[in-house]
Motif scaffolding. Structure first.
Motif, PDB file in Angstrom:
ATOM      1  N   TYR A 257      -7.566   9.102  -1.566  1.00 45.78           N
ATOM      2  CA  TYR A 257      -7.117   8.247  -0.417  1.00 45.78           C
ATOM      3  C   TYR A 257      -6.056   8.746   0.398  1.00 45.78           C
ATOM      4  CZ  TYR A 257      -6.121   4.329   2.679  1.00 45.78           C
ATOM      5  OH  TYR A 257      -5.658   3.493   3.947  1.00 45.78           O
ATOM      6  N   PRO A 258      -4.783   8.687  -0.189  1.00 44.75           N
ATOM      7  CA  PRO A 258      -3.650   9.266   0.677  1.00 44.75           C
ATOM      8  C   PRO A 258      -3.747  10.880   0.939  1.00 44.75           C
ATOM      9  CG  PRO A 258      -2.844   8.678  -1.639  1.00 44.75           C
ATOM     10  CD  PRO A 258      -4.390   8.188  -1.314  1.00 44.75           C
ATOM     11  N   PHE A 259      -4.304  11.364  -0.085  1.00 41.65           N
ATOM     12  CA  PHE A 259      -4.366  12.978  -0.143  1.00 41.65           C
ATOM     13  C   PHE A 259      -5.276  13.306   1.100  1.00 41.65           C
ATOM     14  CE2 PHE A 259      -5.461  17.381  -0.944  1.00 41.65           C
ATOM     15  CZ  PHE A 259      -4.485  17.777  -1.901  1.00 41.65           C
ATOM     16  N   HIS A 260      -6.241  12.498   1.708  1.00 45.35           N
ATOM     17  CA  HIS A 260      -6.940  12.749   2.855  1.00 45.35           C
ATOM     18  C   HIS A 260      -6.229  12.128   4.043  1.00 45.35           C
ATOM     19  CE1 HIS A 260     -10.388  12.789   5.841  1.00 45.35           C
ATOM     20  NE2 HIS A 260     -10.096  11.512   5.968  1.00 45.35           N
TER      21      HIS A 260
ATOM     22  N   SER B 122      -9.738  18.563   5.797  1.00 45.83           N
ATOM     23  CA  SER B 122      -9.855  17.522   4.422  1.00 45.83           C
ATOM     24  C   SER B 122     -11.521  17.452   4.458  1.00 45.83           C
ATOM     25  CB  SER B 122      -9.124  16.379   4.520  1.00 45.83           C
ATOM     26  OG  SER B 122      -9.597  15.774   3.376  1.00 45.83           O
ATOM     27  N   PRO B 123     -12.222  17.424   3.460  1.00 42.01           N
ATOM     28  CA  PRO B 123     -13.520  17.075   3.236  1.00 42.01           C
ATOM     29  C   PRO B 123     -13.730  15.469   3.344  1.00 42.01           C
ATOM     30  CG  PRO B 123     -12.650  17.657   1.025  1.00 42.01           C
ATOM     31  CD  PRO B 123     -11.574  18.012   2.120  1.00 42.01           C
ATOM     32  N   GLY B 124     -12.613  14.852   3.242  1.00 40.14           N
ATOM     33  CA  GLY B 124     -12.563  13.481   3.181  1.00 40.14           C
ATOM     34  C   GLY B 124     -12.035  12.817   2.043  1.00 40.14           C
ATOM     35  N   THR B 125     -12.499  11.440   1.479  1.00 40.22           N
ATOM     36  CA  THR B 125     -11.859  10.845   0.456  1.00 40.22           C
ATOM     37  C   THR B 125     -12.812  10.943  -0.737  1.00 40.22           C
ATOM     38  OG1 THR B 125     -12.792   8.894   1.376  1.00 40.22           O
ATOM     39  CG2 THR B 125     -10.687   9.223   1.926  1.00 40.22           C
ATOM     40  N   GLY B 126     -13.655  11.677  -0.943  1.00 41.59           N
ATOM     41  CA  GLY B 126     -14.655  11.905  -1.987  1.00 41.59           C
ATOM     42  C   GLY B 126     -13.904  12.501  -2.978  1.00 41.59           C
ATOM     43  N   VAL B 127     -13.743  12.108  -4.262  1.00 32.56           N
ATOM     44  CA  VAL B 127     -12.930  12.606  -5.409  1.00 32.56           C
ATOM     45  C   VAL B 127     -13.866  14.033  -5.800  1.00 32.56           C
ATOM     46  CG1 VAL B 127     -12.347  12.735  -7.638  1.00 32.56           C
ATOM     47  CG2 VAL B 127     -11.931  10.820  -6.263  1.00 32.56           C
ATOM     48  N   GLY B 128     -15.173  13.845  -5.780  1.00 35.53           N
ATOM     49  CA  GLY B 128     -15.794  15.312  -6.100  1.00 35.53           C
ATOM     50  C   GLY B 128     -15.800  16.065  -5.229  1.00 35.53           C
TER      51      GLY B 128
ATOM     52  N   ALA C 122       0.978  -1.201  -0.121  1.00 32.09           N
ATOM     53  CA  ALA C 122       0.035   0.064  -0.014  1.00 32.09           C
ATOM     54  C   ALA C 122       1.009   1.322  -0.002  1.00 32.09           C
ATOM     55  CB  ALA C 122      -0.964  -0.092   1.321  1.00 32.09           C
ATOM     56  N   PRO C 123       1.819   1.553  -1.125  1.00 30.06           N
ATOM     57  CA  PRO C 123       2.491   2.647  -1.159  1.00 30.06           C
ATOM     58  C   PRO C 123       1.745   3.929  -1.277  1.00 30.06           C
ATOM     59  CG  PRO C 123       2.523   1.687  -3.224  1.00 30.06           C
ATOM     60  CD  PRO C 123       1.568   0.705  -2.483  1.00 30.06           C
ATOM     61  N   HIS C 124       0.817   4.200  -1.094  1.00 32.02           N
ATOM     62  CA  HIS C 124      -0.070   5.418  -1.706  1.00 32.02           C
ATOM     63  C   HIS C 124       0.631   6.570  -0.737  1.00 32.02           C
ATOM     64  CE1 HIS C 124      -2.580   1.595  -1.691  1.00 32.02           C
ATOM     65  NE2 HIS C 124      -3.045   2.160  -2.701  1.00 32.02           N
ATOM     66  N   LYS C 125       0.642   6.613   0.490  1.00 26.49           N
ATOM     67  CA  LYS C 125       1.041   7.442   1.296  1.00 26.49           C
ATOM     68  C   LYS C 125       2.611   7.987   1.147  1.00 26.49           C
ATOM     69  CE  LYS C 125      -2.094   7.270   5.422  1.00 26.49           C
ATOM     70  NZ  LYS C 125      -1.949   6.927   6.687  1.00 26.49           N
ATOM     71  N   PRO C 126       3.304   6.795   0.954  1.00 25.33           N
ATOM     72  CA  PRO C 126       4.984   6.915   0.501  1.00 25.33           C
ATOM     73  C   PRO C 126       4.948   7.780  -0.843  1.00 25.33           C
ATOM     74  CG  PRO C 126       4.706   5.103   1.594  1.00 25.33           C
ATOM     75  CD  PRO C 126       3.383   5.436   1.433  1.00 25.33           C
ATOM     76  N   LEU C 127       4.080   7.427  -1.924  1.00 22.31           N
ATOM     77  CA  LEU C 127       4.297   8.097  -2.912  1.00 22.31           C
ATOM     78  C   LEU C 127       3.708   9.596  -2.849  1.00 22.31           C
ATOM     79  CD1 LEU C 127       2.935   5.317  -5.464  1.00 22.31           C
ATOM     80  CD2 LEU C 127       5.211   6.275  -5.574  1.00 22.31           C
ATOM     81  N   LEU C 128       2.686   9.941  -2.289  1.00 22.50           N
ATOM     82  CA  LEU C 128       2.220  11.267  -2.122  1.00 22.50           C
ATOM     83  C   LEU C 128       3.552  12.028  -1.444  1.00 22.50           C
ATOM     84  CD1 LEU C 128       0.472  13.732  -2.117  1.00 22.50           C
ATOM     85  CD2 LEU C 128      -0.876  12.789  -0.085  1.00 22.50           C
TER      86      LEU C 128
END
Length: 297
Positions: free
Chosen positions: A68-71, A89-95, A20-26
């Protein structure tokens, strides 16, 4: 506050070696942007495409939105998000992230620490690379995200990396009789092999051991493609080639596409082949997409 230790302890979803490298990549991406403009915010709508591309290229086969990692990186104390309405953050909703003008950047405390101590940024970057990706991808990842590390900085070896067994390369190359297990390449300069490397099947960063049951002797090209998920292994120790790979040249067909369905070369008799659990980890966590059908001679 030890920012390097905090970087090493990013909370990531894990189960049975799942990547789950999402946070490390961000965070790598944010560090590279800090190098260029220490005060700039990263508006989600502007960087979504870049982050999506990083996740597709360097994440596992199952796709996850960059929202997901942005939030969630906020919870690790290195990242903050604000919207047109104010902090938070408003959450993980893309919209919602797009509509509210959500923007993120490193926390004020981390930005201040990076300004005070220039060596901190490369040390954080090295930890992110070491703990989440194989060495074959480090240089490419830095180039892709735009992260500039000096030679002396990239050469700093973390305590984690020093624990690797440096005998693995010789053990694996000997087991495969100094030839690429995929194409048979066996080049030398004098007595020294050149362009041959010991590849971890299950990455060292994800508890892959330094032993022959987790190693393949591969040429430099096929090592990179194996770590990028273009190539893999099936249950019968035959080569998988991802349908996601596109190559129209004769070289691409000969050196990559034509490998589909070929048996692995080696190891020599008496040496244990790749362990099934390491092979299945690579298939689920690194190999991208579906395999091409075996090529016919």
């Amino acid at each position: 506050m030890d920012w390097v230790e905090r970087t090493a302890q990013l909370r990531q979803w894990t189960r049975s070696g799942t990547r789950a490298p999402h946070k490390p990549l961000l965070l790598l991406y944010a560090l590279s942007r800090f190098q260029r403009d220490a005060d700039a915010e990263l508006r989600y709508s502007a960087v979504e495409g870049d982050l999506r591309g990083l996740l597709a290229e360097y994440g596992p086969g199952n796709r996850t939105t960059p929202a997901y990692p942005f939030h969630h990186l906020v919870s690790d104390g290195v990242w903050e998000v604000r919207t047109d309405r104010g902090p938070g953050s408003p959450g993980t909703g893309v919209g919602e992230l797009r509509a509210t003008g959500a923007a993120g950047r490193l926390t004020p405390e981390l930005r201040a620490a990076l300004r005070r101590e220039p060596s901190l940024l490369p040390r954080m970057a090295r930890v992110l690379l070491d703990l989440n990706f194989p060495p074959s991808l480090h240089g490419e990842l830095c180039e892709v995200v735009g992260l500039e590390l000096e030679e002396d900085e990239t050469g700093q070896i973390s305590a984690a990396r020093r624990r690797r067994d440096r005998r693995m390369r010789e053990t694996v190359l000997t087991a495969y009789e100094y030839q690429c297990a995929f194409c048979g390449y066996d080049g030398r300069i004098g007595a020294a092999p050149v362009g041959l490397e010991a590849a971890h099947v299950r990455w060292w960063a994800f508890d892959g051991p330094d032993d022959v049951e987790n190693g393949l002797c591969l040429c430099s090209l096929h090592h990179m493609l194996f770590d990028k998920g273009v190539l893999g292994l099936d249950e019968g120790h035959r080569i998988l080639v991802s349908q996601s790979f596109v190559g129209r040249s004769a070289a691409a067909r000969e050196h990559v596409i034509a490998l589909a369905g070929r048996p692995v070369i080696g190891p020599q008799p008496g040496v244990r082949p790749i362990a099934a659990d390491h092979r299945s980890w690579h298939t689920s966590q690194v190999f991208h997409g579906s395999p091409r059908p075996a090529t016919t001679a």
